[in-house]
Design an enzyme around this catalytic site. Structure first.
Site, PDB file in Angstrom:
ATOM      1  NE  ARG A 164      35.041 -20.289  16.581  1.00 26.35           N
ATOM      2  CZ  ARG A 164      36.257 -20.815  16.375  1.00 26.35           C
ATOM      3  NH1 ARG A 164      36.591 -21.223  15.155  1.00 26.35           N
ATOM      4  NH2 ARG A 164      37.111 -20.928  17.364  1.00 26.35           N
ATOM      5  CE  LYS A 188      35.620 -16.790  17.584  1.00 29.70           C
ATOM      6  NZ  LYS A 188      35.473 -16.642  19.046  1.00 29.70           N
ATOM      7  CG  HIS A 264      28.355 -21.500  19.693  1.00 24.52           C
ATOM      8  ND1 HIS A 264      29.187 -21.257  18.616  1.00 24.52           N
ATOM      9  CD2 HIS A 264      29.179 -21.695  20.758  1.00 24.52           C
ATOM     10  CE1 HIS A 264      30.449 -21.277  19.014  1.00 24.52           C
ATOM     11  NE2 HIS A 264      30.468 -21.553  20.300  1.00 24.52           N
ATOM     12  NE  ARG A 267      32.940 -23.784  18.319  1.00 30.03           N
ATOM     13  CZ  ARG A 267      34.118 -24.065  17.744  1.00 30.03           C
ATOM     14  NH1 ARG A 267      34.155 -24.768  16.639  1.00 30.03           N
ATOM     15  NH2 ARG A 267      35.237 -23.636  18.276  1.00 30.03           N
ATOM     16  CG  HIS A 290      39.045 -23.729  21.162  1.00 31.15           C
ATOM     17  ND1 HIS A 290      38.545 -24.622  22.083  1.00 31.15           N
ATOM     18  CD2 HIS A 290      37.958 -23.088  20.656  1.00 31.15           C
ATOM     19  CE1 HIS A 290      37.224 -24.531  22.123  1.00 31.15           C
ATOM     20  NE2 HIS A 290      36.853 -23.606  21.271  1.00 31.15           N
ATOM     21  CE1 TYR A 299      32.328 -28.067  24.498  1.00 32.18           C
ATOM     22  CE2 TYR A 299      34.598 -27.444  24.078  1.00 32.18           C
ATOM     23  CZ  TYR A 299      33.250 -27.297  23.825  1.00 32.18           C
ATOM     24  OH  TYR A 299      32.821 -26.370  22.915  1.00 32.18           O
TER      25      TYR A 299
END
Length: 342
Positions: A164, A188, A264, A267, A290, A299
């Site tokens: 990110r 995150k 992004h 990524r 994630h 994806y």
């Protein structure tokens, strides 16, 4: 006796310096995003309403003003529904904190509670670059110049890690280990993960630090700008600017380059290419950081070429040659590094 102005700024200061980092233990990325949101809001109050910052109170920040601010940012800055709702949640969080600390302020929380969230449109397919477009983009900067060397290495590392933007800008020099060929990212929720880098990326890193970090200080921000004679982390606006610039250059020789390229997208592109190369979705989930494995399914849903290939194999009868082994076949060392086992 505190004035309404003193009360507002006292609570705002305590929310940023005590509540968010100490009581809620939110990540530095989240605090930075909240600071940016409040800087924009206070700037909007000053520029569009003519109210000087030292005159801002809770009464000034009513429902109409905040709703106007969010709509203005959506128009002028292109905020998506997700960004709109995140900024609204940030503002509400502060008002909730203030109302809890001082119940007489609950009326202001009730006022802005009436601002509805914005509905997100149906999800679009994942926007990613082809391998040809990525190659053209990475070749666009001139590494003979200092800015070109920086821009090229940033894009190479971002693509290699599928990182990110915020994760890239939080890297320090010591987060890259060329002997182990790995990078330490903080994602995150302040969740760390270790990812492998390629030998080529490690070589680019060594050339980059020779120019930008000759002192060998491992705690310095890897990508920086100079402010008041100090190295401070580079801004995401700067990344978006030079990425657009190099995409425009690459587009002249590569028609596959989309008209609009954003950070992004690198990524997404790396994630898609890893999936197409055979990386299982559970490992890709770990790679991308994630929290919810369902997020990684975008994806699988978006890869039309793999679906087409599967359809062709299904219609060719039994004379189908076996698929080549995935790139991770018999490479437990890479998988162990990815999962932090070594």
């Amino acid at each position: 006796m505190n004035t309404p102005i003193d009360t507002f700024y006292r609570h705002l200061r305590e929310w940023f310096t005590v509540f968010l980092p100490r009581q809620r233990a939110v990540s530095p990325h989240t605090i930075t995003a909240c600071r940016q949101a409040w800087n924009l809001l206070l700037g909007y109050v000053d520029n569009s309403r003519g109210i000087r910052l030292e005159k801002v109170t809770f009464a000034v920040l009513d429902r109409a003003l905040i709703a106007g601010f969010l709509d203005d940012m959506t128009t002028t800055r292109g905020w998506t529904a997700t960004t709109y709702n995140q900024r609204l949640a940030c503002i509400r969080s502060f008002f909730h904190y203030a109302a809890t600390a001082e119940p007489t302020l609950a009326m202001h929380l009730a006022d802005i509670a009436g601002i509805p969230q914005k509905k997100s449109p149906a999800k679009l397919p994942v926007c990613h670059l082809t391998t040809t477009a990525v190659t053209a983009l990475l070749a666009a900067p001139d590494p003979a110049t200092k800015a070109g060397l920086r821009d090229q290495f940033f894009m190479i590392l971002m693509y290699d890690l599928a990182a990110r933007d915020a994760e890239m800008l939080a890297l320090t020099v010591g987060d890259i280990n060329t002997q182990r060929r790995s990078a330490e990212l903080v994602g995150k929720g302040s969740k760390p993960r270790r990812l492998p880098i390629t030998p080529d990326t490690a070589a680019h890193f060594r050339r980059y630090v020779e120019t930008f970090h000759p002192d060998g200080d491992l705690v310095q921000p890897l990508f920086y700008t100079i402010h008041d004679h100090r190295k401070t982390p580079m801004s995401d606006d700067n990344v978006a600017r030079f990425l657009r610039q190099h995409a425009d250059t690459a587009r002249q020789a590569c028609p596959e380059m989309p008209g609009k390229v954003h950070p992004h997208m690198l990524r997404h592109s790396r994630a898609m290419h890893l999936y197409q190369a055979g990386m299982p979705l559970p490992i890709l989930t770990e790679w991308l950081g994630h929290a919810d494995p369902e997020t990684t399914l975008i994806y699988a849903h978006a890869d039309t070429e793999m679906k087409r290939a599967a359809l062709e194999k299904a219609t060719q009868g039994h004379n189908v040659s076996p698929s080549p082994p995935p790139i991770w076949h018999d490479r437990q060392d890479i998988i162990q590094r990815l999962c932090g086992l070594t």
